[in-house]
Write a protein that holds these residues in place. Sequence first.
Motif, PDB file in Angstrom:
ATOM      1  N   LEU A  94       0.974  -1.018  -0.018  1.00 13.72           N
ATOM      2  CA  LEU A  94      -0.402  -0.095   0.003  1.00 13.72           C
ATOM      3  C   LEU A  94       0.374   1.234   0.546  1.00 13.72           C
ATOM      4  O   LEU A  94       0.420   2.420  -0.719  1.00 13.72           O
ATOM      5  CB  LEU A  94      -0.944  -0.029   1.345  1.00 13.72           C
ATOM      6  N   GLN A  95       1.392   1.552   1.220  1.00 13.89           N
ATOM      7  CA  GLN A  95       3.223   2.567   0.650  1.00 13.89           C
ATOM      8  C   GLN A  95       4.001   2.286  -0.779  1.00 13.89           C
ATOM      9  O   GLN A  95       4.094   3.673  -1.341  1.00 13.89           O
ATOM     10  CB  GLN A  95       4.226   1.786   1.767  1.00 13.89           C
ATOM     11  N   MET A 113      -4.392  -2.459  -6.370  1.00 16.61           N
ATOM     12  CA  MET A 113      -4.878  -2.560  -5.377  1.00 16.61           C
ATOM     13  C   MET A 113      -5.668  -3.351  -5.455  1.00 16.61           C
ATOM     14  O   MET A 113      -5.260  -4.372  -4.477  1.00 16.61           O
ATOM     15  CB  MET A 113      -6.180  -1.578  -5.138  1.00 16.61           C
ATOM     16  N   ARG A 114      -6.278  -4.259  -7.415  1.00 19.40           N
ATOM     17  CA  ARG A 114      -6.950  -5.538  -6.971  1.00 19.40           C
ATOM     18  C   ARG A 114      -5.585  -6.498  -7.303  1.00 19.40           C
ATOM     19  O   ARG A 114      -5.618  -7.524  -6.799  1.00 19.40           O
ATOM     20  CB  ARG A 114      -7.273  -5.296  -8.239  1.00 19.40           C
ATOM     21  N   ASP A 115      -4.667  -6.336  -8.132  1.00 19.41           N
ATOM     22  CA  ASP A 115      -3.302  -6.789  -7.915  1.00 19.41           C
ATOM     23  C   ASP A 115      -1.895  -6.977  -6.849  1.00 19.41           C
ATOM     24  O   ASP A 115      -2.276  -8.291  -6.352  1.00 19.41           O
ATOM     25  CB  ASP A 115      -2.256  -6.981  -9.126  1.00 19.41           C
ATOM     26  N   LEU A 116      -2.197  -5.861  -6.395  1.00 20.31           N
ATOM     27  CA  LEU A 116      -1.558  -6.160  -4.959  1.00 20.31           C
ATOM     28  C   LEU A 116      -2.572  -7.275  -4.056  1.00 20.31           C
ATOM     29  O   LEU A 116      -2.017  -8.635  -3.205  1.00 20.31           O
ATOM     30  CB  LEU A 116      -1.495  -5.140  -4.419  1.00 20.31           C
ATOM     31  N   PHE A 117      -4.271  -7.715  -3.870  1.00 23.64           N
ATOM     32  CA  PHE A 117      -4.672  -8.089  -2.894  1.00 23.64           C
ATOM     33  C   PHE A 117      -5.099  -9.802  -3.598  1.00 23.64           C
ATOM     34  O   PHE A 117      -4.452 -10.616  -2.675  1.00 23.64           O
ATOM     35  CB  PHE A 117      -5.752  -7.844  -3.245  1.00 23.64           C
ATOM     36  N   GLN A 127     -10.082 -10.027  -1.573  1.00 26.93           N
ATOM     37  CA  GLN A 127      -9.963  -9.361  -2.519  1.00 26.93           C
ATOM     38  C   GLN A 127     -10.217  -8.142  -2.686  1.00 26.93           C
ATOM     39  O   GLN A 127     -10.977  -7.342  -1.714  1.00 26.93           O
ATOM     40  CB  GLN A 127     -10.978  -9.911  -3.663  1.00 26.93           C
ATOM     41  N   TYR A 128      -9.746  -7.226  -3.622  1.00 31.36           N
ATOM     42  CA  TYR A 128     -10.299  -5.742  -4.255  1.00 31.36           C
ATOM     43  C   TYR A 128     -10.982  -5.946  -5.461  1.00 31.36           C
ATOM     44  O   TYR A 128     -10.508  -6.222  -5.981  1.00 31.36           O
ATOM     45  CB  TYR A 128      -9.107  -4.489  -3.890  1.00 31.36           C
ATOM     46  N   ASN A 171       0.018 -14.636 -12.291  1.00 26.73           N
ATOM     47  CA  ASN A 171       0.118 -13.710 -11.937  1.00 26.73           C
ATOM     48  C   ASN A 171      -1.280 -12.876 -11.574  1.00 26.73           C
ATOM     49  O   ASN A 171      -1.616 -12.193 -11.716  1.00 26.73           O
ATOM     50  CB  ASN A 171       1.029 -13.087 -13.219  1.00 26.73           C
ATOM     51  N   SER A 172      -2.286 -13.108 -12.441  1.00 22.88           N
ATOM     52  CA  SER A 172      -3.304 -12.872 -12.846  1.00 22.88           C
ATOM     53  C   SER A 172      -4.488 -13.526 -11.566  1.00 22.88           C
ATOM     54  O   SER A 172      -5.842 -13.261 -12.544  1.00 22.88           O
ATOM     55  CB  SER A 172      -3.877 -12.456 -14.065  1.00 22.88           C
ATOM     56  N   VAL A 173      -4.568 -14.501 -11.102  1.00 27.33           N
ATOM     57  CA  VAL A 173      -5.493 -15.220 -10.811  1.00 27.33           C
ATOM     58  C   VAL A 173      -4.931 -15.902  -9.135  1.00 27.33           C
ATOM     59  O   VAL A 173      -4.589 -16.423  -8.725  1.00 27.33           O
ATOM     60  CB  VAL A 173      -5.182 -16.944 -11.369  1.00 27.33           C
ATOM     61  N   GLY A 174      -5.872 -15.016  -8.435  1.00 26.96           N
ATOM     62  CA  GLY A 174      -5.698 -14.792  -7.124  1.00 26.96           C
ATOM     63  C   GLY A 174      -6.734 -15.321  -6.284  1.00 26.96           C
ATOM     64  O   GLY A 174      -6.990 -14.499  -5.174  1.00 26.96           O
TER      65      GLY A 174
END
Length: 672
Positions: free
Chosen positions: A88-89, A106-110, A119-120, A196-199
């Motif tokens: 977040l920083q 934000m979504r990618d971080l979650f 999730q975001y 990378n993209s399936v969280g």
Amino acid sequence: LLTVAVLASLVCMSLGQVTGEPCTFFKGEFYSYDDVAQCFYSIRIDETFKAQTLDTVRKMLELYTFLDIANHSPDPHLPVQVDMFAGLQAIEERPYVFDMDFHSDMRDLFDQLYDAHTQYYLPTCYQNVQIRQPFAPIGFGDTVEDYKITISPFFPEDMLEYYDSIDVNITEYVGMEILEIDGVSPFDYFLKYANNSVGMAKDLGTRFNFALTVPEPRNDVQLIQYGYWQQREHRNPFPKQPTVYYKLQSPEGDVVEVGFPWTFKALADYSGVDSFMEDYYSGPSFAHPSKLAEDLASVQEELRIGGPTKPSVEKSFMDIPAGGKAEAVIQEHKKKLLREHFPHVRNAEDEMTFELLVNTTHLTFWALNDNQTLVMFLDSMAPDSGGPTGYYAGLKEGFEIAAERGLTRLIIDLTNNGGGNICIGRTLLAFLQQEGWAGQGQNWGPEDLSLSPLAEDLINTAAATGVTNTLWSPAYYDNMTEYHIANDDTSYLLPGVPHIRGGKLRNYTRLVHLDSCGGFGYMIEPAVVFPPENVMILTHGFCGSTCALFANHMALYDNVNTVAVGGIPQQPEMQYTAFPGGQVLETGSLMSMLVELGKNVTIAAPGTALDPVPRRLPTTATYRFCAREIYPSSDASPPRPPQQTNPMEYSFQQAQHHIYNDELTALYPMYA
């Protein structure tokens, strides 16, 4: 077959064009990549909104039960190393021009947490465009060398109609092997996407399965869930390029190269940017007392019955109506494969089938042709439970038919079950755990909550004000001897027990469990009792939330067999469950509980008066997080895990058996 240039040109010319103001969309119409990108990137970053969002999410994370352990996973099979505050920083320090890039980061971080409970999601307006490729890829094979990814016969009806309207027959590519996709081998391409993209799961094999396509094992209807790559919805990234280029090989050996642009279908009407932004801002209705009362009533009902009434991962199915072209394509390809796989069986498409015994919305029972095996397929822990045709009536009827026929083996197929109501899962456990089962009578698991100054304040407030219906209310729980905790007794939750997780020291509550959950199952007597050694749980790795709670309980307490299907070739280790978590809270649920506890959640300037309470977001973006964790079983009675035990979310639960798909079972998993 059309060339790359001709096909791409035809598709682009056929798409609706936004000729006026950006974000002018008509529901149901298809638009181009440029039109949608122009709309999305017409929204500039608002630095105040960015700061308010970061402030609220930071405060919410103080209630996230896996905040510390996510810094460094203790299980090498579940490699997660995410410092959420550092992430977040970095986002705070990153300069943005466009709003969508901020929310996407934000979504990618979650997503890096690999947890469907946490999730975001981008604001609603960005989600009101359905982004798809025409092909639903499926994979099969047990070694890297022989693994193939091919084009399945699964197409939504509207996609076929759209391509038919421009004289492009996309069904002629069915069965073709993908040799390259955007110049990369398909295995490497989808493996990278899964990473990378399936969280939604920590097991890479599960994420790989669902980057592709996993049909539901139904022989009576076509239920095909979009893969996480084919359709870009609120959990998935906006495509980086307008067109995907394929190098394909037909079963006869012919090679063709084609390019298909992403299609963008409007899911709402917008007359321009101002209209679009109406679905961006957090509306005043959220703060209205009647709206908060409505949300609180919903939360109270969820708490009363033990959890959310919806699955933690809601399905997105293709529209494949009975009797339509899409269904005909599926059935024709199925007949072809059955004849190929069973060449010595006359009329294989008629002989190699299953008998449907019971059919409800989410629960079906089938009999295999061995005259011994009952298959129970349950794709949700949030089924319709009421009425003569509801879940419980269907459950009872399925076992009655099994008793009449003398069936002795039970396969519980939980493919694509994203969870739902905790108490429905517990009720099913009570129904199945009969005499002779090691876990009979044991229908709960040890849980705790992480503590922080905010969590401690919420616990003390609940005790002092008599609020009994929040996650931080002592009366919501029983202790480990099944004694109901009084609401003014905070001793089980505070001051807590120290744990070192992810290199960080924090107190967690003493072990507790939900009060009075699942007892209804003891009042439904099954017509036949299957011994646990004759019961098998089958998943494709994606059995999450309440489904994971149910499957893990059956495996750990009752020693039932577990099977995982698909995954990474030549990688035998694969989980049969995903994101067991404990309990998830959505944005609205959290806000309503905070209001019930007398907290101020109105939108305010970041860091207002150092208030630790998360406020409402200024936009329609939402988040969800896991607020309570559950532990594996132990040999103790009651089941009290040692203090150093990792929570289930970070305990790799390897399936006893791992089977790989061939082409038939990848497309029609009931044949596995």
